[in-house]
Motif scaffolding. Sequence first.
Motif, PDB file in Angstrom:
ATOM      1  N   GLN A 146      37.450  34.879  43.335  1.00 41.93           N
ATOM      2  CA  GLN A 146      38.076  33.891  43.130  1.00 41.93           C
ATOM      3  C   GLN A 146      37.439  33.384  41.807  1.00 41.93           C
ATOM      4  OE1 GLN A 146      40.522  32.592  44.449  1.00 41.93           O
ATOM      5  NE2 GLN A 146      40.511  33.688  46.155  1.00 41.93           N
ATOM      6  N   CYS A 147      36.551  33.874  41.441  1.00 36.24           N
ATOM      7  CA  CYS A 147      35.596  33.403  39.925  1.00 36.24           C
ATOM      8  C   CYS A 147      35.386  34.934  39.471  1.00 36.24           C
ATOM      9  CB  CYS A 147      34.211  32.838  40.402  1.00 36.24           C
ATOM     10  SG  CYS A 147      33.116  33.713  41.440  1.00 36.24           S
ATOM     11  N   GLY A 148      34.986  34.590  38.293  1.00 40.64           N
ATOM     12  CA  GLY A 148      34.752  35.782  37.530  1.00 40.64           C
ATOM     13  C   GLY A 148      33.863  36.766  37.779  1.00 40.64           C
ATOM     14  N   PRO A 149      33.827  38.026  37.122  1.00 38.47           N
ATOM     15  CA  PRO A 149      32.895  39.175  37.575  1.00 38.47           C
ATOM     16  C   PRO A 149      31.605  39.058  37.041  1.00 38.47           C
ATOM     17  CG  PRO A 149      34.352  39.537  35.433  1.00 38.47           C
ATOM     18  CD  PRO A 149      34.946  38.400  35.846  1.00 38.47           C
ATOM     19  N   GLN A 204      25.486  46.900  45.091  1.00 37.91           N
ATOM     20  CA  GLN A 204      26.918  47.371  45.233  1.00 37.91           C
ATOM     21  C   GLN A 204      28.024  46.294  45.001  1.00 37.91           C
ATOM     22  OE1 GLN A 204      27.598  49.813  49.062  1.00 37.91           O
ATOM     23  NE2 GLN A 204      29.018  48.066  49.765  1.00 37.91           N
ATOM     24  N   TRP A 205      28.978  46.560  44.486  1.00 39.50           N
ATOM     25  CA  TRP A 205      30.110  45.699  44.025  1.00 39.50           C
ATOM     26  C   TRP A 205      31.480  46.324  44.362  1.00 39.50           C
ATOM     27  CZ3 TRP A 205      27.547  41.454  42.776  1.00 39.50           C
ATOM     28  CH2 TRP A 205      26.510  41.481  42.091  1.00 39.50           C
ATOM     29  N   LEU A 233      33.550  44.009  37.909  1.00 35.96           N
ATOM     30  CA  LEU A 233      32.545  43.984  38.934  1.00 35.96           C
ATOM     31  C   LEU A 233      32.287  42.949  39.542  1.00 35.96           C
ATOM     32  CD1 LEU A 233      29.542  46.425  37.784  1.00 35.96           C
ATOM     33  CD2 LEU A 233      31.945  47.228  38.537  1.00 35.96           C
ATOM     34  N   PHE A 234      32.813  42.772  41.186  1.00 34.71           N
ATOM     35  CA  PHE A 234      32.737  41.318  41.715  1.00 34.71           C
ATOM     36  C   PHE A 234      32.209  41.531  43.145  1.00 34.71           C
ATOM     37  CE2 PHE A 234      36.521  41.773  39.157  1.00 34.71           C
ATOM     38  CZ  PHE A 234      36.842  40.483  38.561  1.00 34.71           C
ATOM     39  N   ALA A 235      31.415  40.499  43.483  1.00 38.81           N
ATOM     40  CA  ALA A 235      30.795  40.333  44.673  1.00 38.81           C
ATOM     41  C   ALA A 235      31.387  40.343  46.013  1.00 38.81           C
ATOM     42  CB  ALA A 235      29.793  39.073  44.691  1.00 38.81           C
TER      43      ALA A 235
END
Length: 275
Positions: free
Chosen positions: A173-176, A199-200, A166-168
């Motif tokens: 570019q960075c980890g979940p 929400q992701w 899950l990412f913002a």
Amino acid sequence: MDKSVRPAVLQAISSIRERYFEPITLADLASEVFVSRFHFSRMFADATGVTPGRFLTAVRLFEAKRLLLTTSLNVSDIVCSVGYSSVGTFTSRFSRAVGMTPTQYREPQVAELLVAISPTLRRLPPLRTLRAAGRNCASLQSGTGELAIQLDLPSGSAPADTLVGLFADPVPQCGPVAFTGMANVHSAELTINGAPAGQWTAIAVAQHQPGAAGPRFSIAYSTVHVAPHGRSATRIALRAPAPTDAPIAITLASKQSPFTQRMLADARPHLRAVA
């Protein structure tokens, strides 16, 4: 997207991938495909989900990460080779986007826990990483939600090692903020525990076993909502990577993550560089 405009978008993407180290502008790309800047921006975003500028930045950062992990070039040489003119500006932008400095990105655990999808580099972390993630997902943010994900792999594809995060950001570019993985599965249900509410963008990546007619890698993007308490659910259908996908290179490594520390303890004798 209208098939009549698709060649123009693909031509622009090809130009970005071939000339990312040059000072490319929106006007340059639009003029190459003979449309106005406004119309070009709109049709590019419709096809890729991001603006031309964000796609270009994704390509440049991907190439910078690749060079950091696979070469001994110093940072100033890498900065010049990916289209930036100032080491200080690049370092600030890289650190803000990735959560590590370029020097920290060269630490062995970054390569060991790398997830990469691009036309030139596709890889998932080792099987033991996915098995560990499946047993105990390590959220980089504390959360109380639980997300059940029904994964549908492409029709006719072989079983796969699969990771879902899950990412913002739709082009992370960075980890979940939270993730889970499973080795050697076909269509299956995975559960992300400890997911922060909100929400992701869920990104699923699968590396299929050889021997089947389907894709060797598959990927999916989906907007998901995680409730603050209780169980949320979603369904994600994976597909073969497309030319319109922005490149992804993120690492599960984080100095703050207990998952990383556990993996380092298990894998340190076997660490290897990305090929």
